[in-house]
Design a protein around this motif. Structure first.
Motif, PDB file in Angstrom:
ATOM      1  N   PRO A  29      18.120  20.532 -17.185  1.00  0.00           N
ATOM      2  CA  PRO A  29      17.950  21.057 -16.437  1.00  0.00           C
ATOM      3  C   PRO A  29      15.902  20.405 -16.840  1.00  0.00           C
ATOM      4  O   PRO A  29      16.166  20.274 -15.738  1.00  0.00           O
ATOM      5  CB  PRO A  29      17.836  22.533 -16.562  1.00  0.00           C
ATOM      6  CG  PRO A  29      18.876  22.622 -17.037  1.00  0.00           C
ATOM      7  CD  PRO A  29      19.391  21.724 -17.814  1.00  0.00           C
ATOM      8  N   LYS A  61      28.207  29.251 -20.563  1.00  0.00           N
ATOM      9  CA  LYS A  61      26.687  30.475 -20.519  1.00  0.00           C
ATOM     10  C   LYS A  61      26.041  28.426 -20.449  1.00  0.00           C
ATOM     11  O   LYS A  61      25.314  28.027 -18.594  1.00  0.00           O
ATOM     12  CB  LYS A  61      26.132  31.437 -20.095  1.00  0.00           C
ATOM     13  CG  LYS A  61      27.656  31.903 -19.042  1.00  0.00           C
ATOM     14  CD  LYS A  61      26.309  33.373 -19.306  1.00  0.00           C
ATOM     15  CE  LYS A  61      25.607  34.334 -20.384  1.00  0.00           C
ATOM     16  NZ  LYS A  61      25.612  35.128 -19.973  1.00  0.00           N
ATOM     17  N   ARG A  96      24.464  25.514 -17.956  1.00  0.00           N
ATOM     18  CA  ARG A  96      23.413  25.547 -17.512  1.00  0.00           C
ATOM     19  C   ARG A  96      23.077  23.614 -17.314  1.00  0.00           C
ATOM     20  O   ARG A  96      22.229  23.702 -17.128  1.00  0.00           O
ATOM     21  CB  ARG A  96      22.246  26.097 -18.131  1.00  0.00           C
ATOM     22  CG  ARG A  96      22.946  27.952 -17.061  1.00  0.00           C
ATOM     23  CD  ARG A  96      21.420  28.897 -18.148  1.00  0.00           C
ATOM     24  NE  ARG A  96      21.441  28.842 -19.315  1.00  0.00           N
ATOM     25  CZ  ARG A  96      22.098  29.350 -20.011  1.00  0.00           C
ATOM     26  NH1 ARG A  96      22.700  31.260 -18.776  1.00  0.00           N
ATOM     27  NH2 ARG A  96      21.906  30.456 -20.604  1.00  0.00           N
ATOM     28  N   THR A  97      23.921  23.819 -18.594  1.00  0.00           N
ATOM     29  CA  THR A  97      23.294  21.539 -18.191  1.00  0.00           C
ATOM     30  C   THR A  97      24.043  20.996 -18.200  1.00  0.00           C
ATOM     31  O   THR A  97      24.285  19.322 -18.594  1.00  0.00           O
ATOM     32  CB  THR A  97      23.487  21.863 -19.969  1.00  0.00           C
ATOM     33  OG1 THR A  97      24.740  21.623 -20.523  1.00  0.00           O
ATOM     34  CG2 THR A  97      22.395  22.602 -20.960  1.00  0.00           C
ATOM     35  N   ARG A 114      13.891  27.061 -16.642  1.00  0.00           N
ATOM     36  CA  ARG A 114      13.641  28.884 -15.437  1.00  0.00           C
ATOM     37  C   ARG A 114      12.318  28.295 -15.171  1.00  0.00           C
ATOM     38  O   ARG A 114      12.028  29.638 -14.235  1.00  0.00           O
ATOM     39  CB  ARG A 114      13.083  29.452 -16.947  1.00  0.00           C
ATOM     40  CG  ARG A 114      13.765  29.968 -17.552  1.00  0.00           C
ATOM     41  CD  ARG A 114      14.280  30.693 -19.193  1.00  0.00           C
ATOM     42  NE  ARG A 114      12.904  30.421 -20.251  1.00  0.00           N
ATOM     43  CZ  ARG A 114      12.909  29.070 -20.295  1.00  0.00           C
ATOM     44  NH1 ARG A 114      14.011  28.511 -20.868  1.00  0.00           N
ATOM     45  NH2 ARG A 114      11.965  29.432 -21.678  1.00  0.00           N
ATOM     46  N   ASP A 125      16.605  27.446 -24.201  1.00  0.00           N
ATOM     47  CA  ASP A 125      17.686  28.089 -24.159  1.00  0.00           C
ATOM     48  C   ASP A 125      17.599  29.581 -25.036  1.00  0.00           C
ATOM     49  O   ASP A 125      18.816  29.615 -26.156  1.00  0.00           O
ATOM     50  CB  ASP A 125      18.891  27.567 -23.935  1.00  0.00           C
ATOM     51  CG  ASP A 125      20.483  28.788 -23.025  1.00  0.00           C
ATOM     52  OD1 ASP A 125      19.898  29.677 -23.795  1.00  0.00           O
ATOM     53  OD2 ASP A 125      21.128  27.698 -22.378  1.00  0.00           O
ATOM     54  N   THR A 181      26.810  20.249 -10.916  1.00  0.00           N
ATOM     55  CA  THR A 181      26.057  21.844  -9.704  1.00  0.00           C
ATOM     56  C   THR A 181      25.707  20.872  -7.875  1.00  0.00           C
ATOM     57  O   THR A 181      26.058  22.118  -6.986  1.00  0.00           O
ATOM     58  CB  THR A 181      25.852  21.854 -10.427  1.00  0.00           C
ATOM     59  OG1 THR A 181      24.418  21.395 -10.949  1.00  0.00           O
ATOM     60  CG2 THR A 181      26.182  22.428 -11.783  1.00  0.00           C
TER      61      THR A 181
END
Length: 481
Positions: free
Chosen positions: A209, A360, A364-365, A116, A304, A369
């Motif tokens: 991330p 979701k 994100r992992t 984040r 998360d 992307t």
């Protein structure tokens, strides 16, 4: 899952065991080799005061007990730029915690960011081989991401590689212990190496991330650290990681152009690529890999909050007890605890992977992307029992839709997950040698199917060199000289 509560209970349990093991260690046969400080390099000064190494045979503190270095005050961390060093200290490295390695090594504590983009502390081990480079060129830097695959900071490579640490045969940190030999193979090439504790302060296994950011900031920290005698931002950098180490490597490769565009990363090599964590859960359900994949669920939820709340709400009593037992264990113990179980059956309310919250979190992992803007070498076992080949094929296909992508993909049909890592070491070294030497990587993408990657005769001289250097190193030969 109440991640914080389980972490606290597990931490107390493991720290007691580790403390007892530390007090029970025997004296070793001799001291580790010394390493120069910044003062030994004319005209070079470090940006921080480098603490001297611990006198032999004083054991290093377990990271959970070493908050001053591993967990500096939040305001200190936030005041730094990503990759900026907070503290540094010289360390002695050793095989099996006993046999000293003749290299120069330090630990650096530095600022990084979580997924984040909030400031967090991070730690990496930076290692400089003896002697110069083979071709006389400026020394390159290899960022080696170990497959830590664990849920406690005492499992991290920065601790496991140190002389007089609690031996990894006891703690269960077998991957960090075994892959230290691969790090030595890289050092023998004359390459500097940085090994980040890429799981971060929460030991967030499989959380890509944050691991990617810690990896990139570890490279920045290594280039910032004067005793490494690197060429600053002009340093050629490579990245390598297998299985759990493929997660930080792949995410760092995808993040580089947006997060650390100043780094000259000339290539990234990843094998056993965990491109899709949802596919790993499906593959491990009721199978051998259930134990280690369940640990990955715990690790990802630590980074998360939305997923952590979902797990805590939906997990049933049996699953809660299992997760509590696994919490804070190193890879050997957390993977051997509860294989062949129905992971999805631990959750109430239907298939957890179909829940929007879980979807979701998995998105994100997931890799894919963005397309890495450096050459990439991917190698994968076709019959891999832990990391299925299908998502890796899909990832390569996604990258190769971009005409600027450079991807070399090798599928091995005789190896499985564990054997491929060992078999592929020479091919990775050869590929990275070319990247550091400035040999142009192939344009576009290629996929090659082989019986065994180890049957490539070009790799055989590397095997001889690696084995010879490893054995000589056990007897005190300077690594990389």
């Amino acid at each position: 899952m109440a991640g914080g509560r389980m972490f606290g209970r597990g931490l107390r349990r493991v720290c007691v065991v580790a403390a007892v093991a530390t007090m029970g260690q025997v004296a070793f046969s001799g001291p580790a080799f010394g390493a120069p400080t910044a003062a030994d390099a004319p005209g070079v000064t470090s940006q921080v005061s480098v603490q001297p190494p611990l006198p032999f045979p004083v054991p290093p503190k377990i990271p959970e007990f070493d908050a001053e270095f591993y967990s500096p005050p939040a305001e200190v961390v936030a005041s730094k730029a990503p990759g900026e060093i907070i503290a540094a200290r010289q360390v002695h490295l050793a095989n099996f915690s006993v046999i000293p390695l003749n290299v120069d090594a330090w630990q650096v504590s530095y600022r990084s960011n979580n997924g984040r983009d909030e400031a967090i502390p991070a730690v990496a081990t930076v290692i400089k081989p003896r002697g110069g480079t083979r071709d006389g060129a400026p020394r390159p830097l290899l960022s080696f991401q170990m497959a830590e695959d664990s849920l406690g900071r005492y499992c991290a490579p920065s601790y496991v590689m140190q002389q007089a640490s609690v031996p990894w045969m006891l703690t269960g940190a077998v991957t960090s212990g075994a892959q230290f030999l691969e790090v030595q193979a890289a050092l023998a090439q004359g390459w500097a190496v940085v090994v980040p504790d890429h799981q971060g302060p929460n030991s967030s296994f499989a959380a890509g991330p944050v691991a990617g950011r810690i990896t990139l900031d570890g490279i920045r920290a290594a280039e910032n650290f004067a005793p490494m005698q690197l060429n600053g931002r002009s340093t050629k950098v490579g990245m390598v990681g297998y299985s759990g180490g493929s997660i930080p490597t792949g995410h760092a490769a995808e993040l580089r152009k947006s997060y650390a565009p100043e780094l000259d990363i000339v290539g990234a090599a990843a094998g056993g690529v965990a491109a899709d964590l949802g596919a790993l859960v499906e593959n491990a359900n009721n199978a051998l890999g259930a134990g280690i994949v369940a640990s990955g669920v715990i690790g990802v939820s630590r980074e998360d909050p939305e997923l952590a709340a979902f797990v805590d709400e939906r997990i049933n009593p049996v699953g809660r007890a299992l997760f509590a037992a696994k919490d804070n264990l190193c890879v050997a113990w957390n993977s051997s605890l509860a294989p062949f179980l129905n992971l999805k059956g631990f959750f109430d309310g239907g298939d957890p992977l179909q829940n929007p919250v879980a979807k979701k979190a998995l998105a994100r992992t997931a890799m894919g992307t963005s397309v890495p803007d450096m050459p990439v070498y991917i190698y994968q076992s076709n019959p891999d029992w832990l990391v299925p080949v299908g998502p890796v094929n899909k990832l390569v296909g996604t990258y190769c839709q971009d005409p600027s992508a450079s991807v070399t993909y090798t599928r091995d049909h005789f190896s499985e997950h564990l054997s491929l890592e060992v078999a592929a070491v020479p091919s990775v070294i050869l590929w990275m040698r070319d990247r550091f030497a400035g040999v142009p990587a192939q344009k576009g993408c290629s996929t090659t199917d082989v019986g065994s990657i180890a049957l490539d005769s070009k790799t055989w001289p590397v095997w001889v060199q690696v084995v010879g250097e490893e054995v000589a190193g056990l007897f005190g030969k300077p690594i990389g000289a």
